[in-house]
Design a protein around this motif. Sequence first.
Motif, PDB file in Angstrom:
ATOM      1  N   GLY A   1       0.832  -1.333   0.080  1.00 59.49           N
ATOM      2  CA  GLY A   1       0.034  -0.051   0.152  1.00 59.49           C
ATOM      3  C   GLY A   1       0.742   1.233   0.005  1.00 59.49           C
ATOM      4  N   GLN A   2       2.176   1.216   0.664  1.00 60.46           N
ATOM      5  CA  GLN A   2       2.790   2.455   0.560  1.00 60.46           C
ATOM      6  C   GLN A   2       3.445   2.603  -0.881  1.00 60.46           C
ATOM      7  N   ILE A   3       3.831   1.409  -1.550  1.00 57.16           N
ATOM      8  CA  ILE A   3       4.388   1.783  -2.795  1.00 57.16           C
ATOM      9  C   ILE A   3       3.245   2.125  -3.714  1.00 57.16           C
ATOM     10  N   MET A   4       2.030   1.736  -3.649  1.00 59.66           N
ATOM     11  CA  MET A   4       0.905   2.323  -4.400  1.00 59.66           C
ATOM     12  C   MET A   4       0.709   3.733  -3.993  1.00 59.66           C
ATOM     13  N   ALA A   5       0.740   4.243  -2.881  1.00 56.91           N
ATOM     14  CA  ALA A   5       0.640   5.558  -2.519  1.00 56.91           C
ATOM     15  C   ALA A   5       1.590   6.528  -3.125  1.00 56.91           C
ATOM     16  N   TRP A   6       2.873   6.033  -2.980  1.00 56.05           N
ATOM     17  CA  TRP A   6       3.895   6.754  -3.798  1.00 56.05           C
ATOM     18  C   TRP A   6       3.737   6.926  -5.327  1.00 56.05           C
ATOM     19  N   MET A   7       3.296   5.806  -5.763  1.00 55.33           N
ATOM     20  CA  MET A   7       2.879   5.610  -7.492  1.00 55.33           C
ATOM     21  C   MET A   7       1.746   6.817  -7.572  1.00 55.33           C
ATOM     22  N   GLU A   8       0.801   6.617  -6.633  1.00 55.47           N
ATOM     23  CA  GLU A   8      -0.386   7.859  -7.060  1.00 55.47           C
ATOM     24  C   GLU A   8       0.249   8.844  -7.089  1.00 55.47           C
ATOM     25  N   THR A   9       1.195   9.355  -6.162  1.00 58.27           N
ATOM     26  CA  THR A   9       1.759  10.862  -5.986  1.00 58.27           C
ATOM     27  C   THR A   9       2.539  11.134  -7.381  1.00 58.27           C
ATOM     28  N   VAL A  10       3.226  10.260  -7.593  1.00 59.16           N
ATOM     29  CA  VAL A  10       4.049  11.020  -8.714  1.00 59.16           C
ATOM     30  C   VAL A  10       3.250  10.913 -10.180  1.00 59.16           C
ATOM     31  N   ALA A  11       2.361   9.763 -10.253  1.00 65.99           N
ATOM     32  CA  ALA A  11       1.335   9.673 -11.249  1.00 65.99           C
ATOM     33  C   ALA A  11       0.481  11.060 -11.462  1.00 65.99           C
ATOM     34  N   SER A  12       0.097  11.591 -10.469  1.00 67.13           N
ATOM     35  CA  SER A  12      -0.785  12.728 -10.351  1.00 67.13           C
ATOM     36  C   SER A  12       0.143  13.854 -10.752  1.00 67.13           C
TER      37      SER A  12
ATOM     38  N   ILE B   1       4.940   8.812 -16.697  1.00 70.90           N
ATOM     39  CA  ILE B   1       4.686   9.180 -17.760  1.00 70.90           C
ATOM     40  C   ILE B   1       3.360   9.025 -18.406  1.00 70.90           C
ATOM     41  N   VAL B   2       2.708   9.950 -19.004  1.00 72.90           N
ATOM     42  CA  VAL B   2       1.634   9.871 -19.768  1.00 72.90           C
ATOM     43  C   VAL B   2       1.779   9.124 -20.979  1.00 72.90           C
ATOM     44  N   ASN B   3       0.798   7.954 -21.132  1.00 67.93           N
ATOM     45  CA  ASN B   3       0.849   7.033 -22.294  1.00 67.93           C
ATOM     46  C   ASN B   3      -0.104   7.455 -23.242  1.00 67.93           C
ATOM     47  N   ASN B   4      -1.278   8.065 -22.939  1.00 70.00           N
ATOM     48  CA  ASN B   4      -2.260   8.407 -23.730  1.00 70.00           C
ATOM     49  C   ASN B   4      -3.514   9.187 -23.164  1.00 70.00           C
ATOM     50  N   THR B   5      -4.166   9.930 -24.038  1.00 69.80           N
ATOM     51  CA  THR B   5      -5.376  10.458 -23.402  1.00 69.80           C
ATOM     52  C   THR B   5      -6.447  10.490 -23.956  1.00 69.80           C
ATOM     53  N   PHE B   6      -7.867  10.410 -23.432  1.00 72.10           N
ATOM     54  CA  PHE B   6      -9.124  10.030 -23.939  1.00 72.10           C
ATOM     55  C   PHE B   6     -10.062  11.016 -23.853  1.00 72.10           C
ATOM     56  N   GLN B   7     -10.013  12.335 -24.233  1.00 75.08           N
ATOM     57  CA  GLN B   7     -10.735  13.398 -23.994  1.00 75.08           C
ATOM     58  C   GLN B   7     -10.826  13.842 -22.459  1.00 75.08           C
ATOM     59  N   ASN B   8     -11.693  13.135 -21.607  1.00 72.46           N
ATOM     60  CA  ASN B   8     -11.818  13.663 -20.309  1.00 72.46           C
ATOM     61  C   ASN B   8     -10.963  12.854 -19.298  1.00 72.46           C
ATOM     62  N   SER B   9     -10.169  11.839 -19.852  1.00 74.00           N
ATOM     63  CA  SER B   9      -9.241  11.024 -18.981  1.00 74.00           C
ATOM     64  C   SER B   9      -7.854  10.814 -19.438  1.00 74.00           C
ATOM     65  N   VAL B  10      -7.009  10.454 -18.620  1.00 70.40           N
ATOM     66  CA  VAL B  10      -5.590  10.357 -19.028  1.00 70.40           C
ATOM     67  C   VAL B  10      -5.002   8.974 -18.486  1.00 70.40           C
ATOM     68  N   GLU B  11      -4.190   8.310 -19.091  1.00 73.59           N
ATOM     69  CA  GLU B  11      -3.652   7.264 -18.459  1.00 73.59           C
ATOM     70  C   GLU B  11      -2.096   7.467 -18.298  1.00 73.59           C
ATOM     71  N   VAL B  12      -1.675   7.177 -17.146  1.00 75.56           N
ATOM     72  CA  VAL B  12      -0.502   7.413 -16.691  1.00 75.56           C
ATOM     73  C   VAL B  12       0.251   6.098 -16.419  1.00 75.56           C
ATOM     74  N   GLY B  13       1.306   5.889 -16.948  1.00 72.34           N
ATOM     75  CA  GLY B  13       2.283   4.533 -16.480  1.00 72.34           C
ATOM     76  C   GLY B  13       3.200   4.900 -15.588  1.00 72.34           C
ATOM     77  N   VAL B  14       3.404   4.046 -14.387  1.00 67.30           N
ATOM     78  CA  VAL B  14       4.344   4.060 -13.582  1.00 67.30           C
ATOM     79  C   VAL B  14       5.211   2.892 -13.562  1.00 67.30           C
ATOM     80  N   ARG B  15       6.532   2.947 -13.443  1.00 64.54           N
ATOM     81  CA  ARG B  15       7.478   1.974 -13.374  1.00 64.54           C
ATOM     82  C   ARG B  15       8.283   2.138 -11.896  1.00 64.54           C
ATOM     83  N   VAL B  16       8.290   0.761 -11.223  1.00 59.43           N
ATOM     84  CA  VAL B  16       9.247   1.197  -9.982  1.00 59.43           C
ATOM     85  C   VAL B  16      10.407   0.299 -10.029  1.00 59.43           C
ATOM     86  N   GLU B  17      11.370   0.849  -9.745  1.00 61.68           N
ATOM     87  CA  GLU B  17      12.790   0.004  -9.594  1.00 61.68           C
ATOM     88  C   GLU B  17      13.316   0.031  -8.248  1.00 61.68           C
ATOM     89  N   ALA B  18      13.824  -0.999  -7.663  1.00 61.74           N
ATOM     90  CA  ALA B  18      14.531  -0.917  -6.306  1.00 61.74           C
ATOM     91  C   ALA B  18      16.097  -1.115  -6.201  1.00 61.74           C
TER      92      ALA B  18
END
Length: 547
Positions: A201-212, A248-265
Amino acid sequence: MERCVAGGDVGMCQAIFPAHANHRGELSAGQLLKWMDATACLAAEKHAGVSCVTASMDDIQFEEAARVGQVITIKAKVNRAFNTSMEVGIKVTVEDVLTNVEKIVSVAYATYVAKPVGAKKIELEPVQLLSTEDHLEHTLATERRRIRLGYEQVFQNLMQESNKEDIFKEEDAVSTDLTHVQSIELVQPPHANHHGNTFGGQIMAWMETVASISASRLCRSYPILKSVNMFKFWGPSVVGDRLVFNAIVNNTFQNSVEVGVRVEAYNCEEWIKDQARHINSAFLIFNAVNEKGELLTFPGVKPTTKDSVRRYHGAIARRRIRLARKCMLSAKEDKPSDPWERSNQAYVSYSNVAALTHLAAKQGWEITSMLEHIKIWTHEEGDVLSLKVEMQVKIPSHLAFSLLSDFTCRRQWDKHFLTCEVLQAVNEDEKIYYVTSPPMTGHKPRDFVILVSQRQPCKPSEPYVVAVKSVTLTSKPPSPEYCRSEILCAGFQIYSDSDSSCTVCYFNQMTSGVMPYLAANLTGSSNSIEDAALECIKFLEQKGSKC
């Protein structure tokens, strides 16, 4: 925060304070993901009796926003245990303490893996099923697992189709390179469990922050997380690791946007040598609104490299799967004639089996007829009439399943099947049939295009399943010679009674005007249901005696 454990469930109740919220006073999606993972992990560990780690989180949809001053409630329970993994169902609701109005925020499913200490192997105990809902979710967990395992193949098939499409070009399209954001986090003890593994859940939260942050570079506003494509954890990270997040943004669909996040340790040695461990990737979908709460339109994007083109087409494929899932996964909705396309085959199959499972589990069945080896029940709900026919058959359950799952044999005992042909053998468990029925007085003959999904039980106490529903196949459009009819939900559940006998339960859910001969029988004007059941028993026992 209050946590409680009762039976097989774990619950968390939390008042939302400003520290949990964003600038709009709404609960941060990252904070909610942390709470969801922590609660689900407790449920998994309560069942397993050992430490558990997050393996994946299915697609998550956020339906409602929770605000400061409201109370969030998260309930989690283990739906089914497999060998070393478990599916945990998570339900999130929010309550306004002033109005007592409660709304659903999200319903999600996560997979956790038991991690015993040392080299000891563990095999999880089966889940104790205490209620009808427990039995229902236990059965459907197997179907959801099939979708998870088949997701990658569906995605690759859609990618091949998407790659043939041209990239939509706009004059003011923004390069995806301008949306790239990188963040580095050091895993410290508060971020990890008692074994030192980083909380999922902590990793998910960090991913949400950077994607936002990445999404905000397109909309010049504060993005709102609406859904997350399946989180999948490829490997662990521990206290002391440096986690590098690239969004990074992968694509947009008018009112929405998909952001891809890759995590490396990286641990200390790997950090010096620049040897990364890929531990997670996910795709987050955002909306954005203006001061009036109106959805903003995102500008188009243009990929500039081979990799960004791949991600651009991947976003299109995932959106098709996402839309298919949204349409198909609600088994409680009556959706006849679901379109049979690559993007939704798995979800139509899931909804087919799920709908029959829901129908069989309904309360309030009323018995209308009893014969020596046959019982008939009906269930009315609005304009929907459901039928259940229970038959005692003197052949093994696996033979009954084999005979009843082959619909080309149906004509041998069901006079309402005039012809039946296989249109498409999707896989060993799914076939699409074209069926015609003889005309009734004053009516055209009927025809059906149906999907038949067959499932064998995972353990002896579970039934064999043959689920049936109508689908739309573009290669078989309606014909003026026939009246195209729909089957909302039908099929068989077959329970083993002994080595030489079984109970066959037939179900059919109908709206008014479908299969009038059944409605007529319920008023006592015909014996077609009993006759069909007797013929079915006769057919099964005769065929079974020859095997």
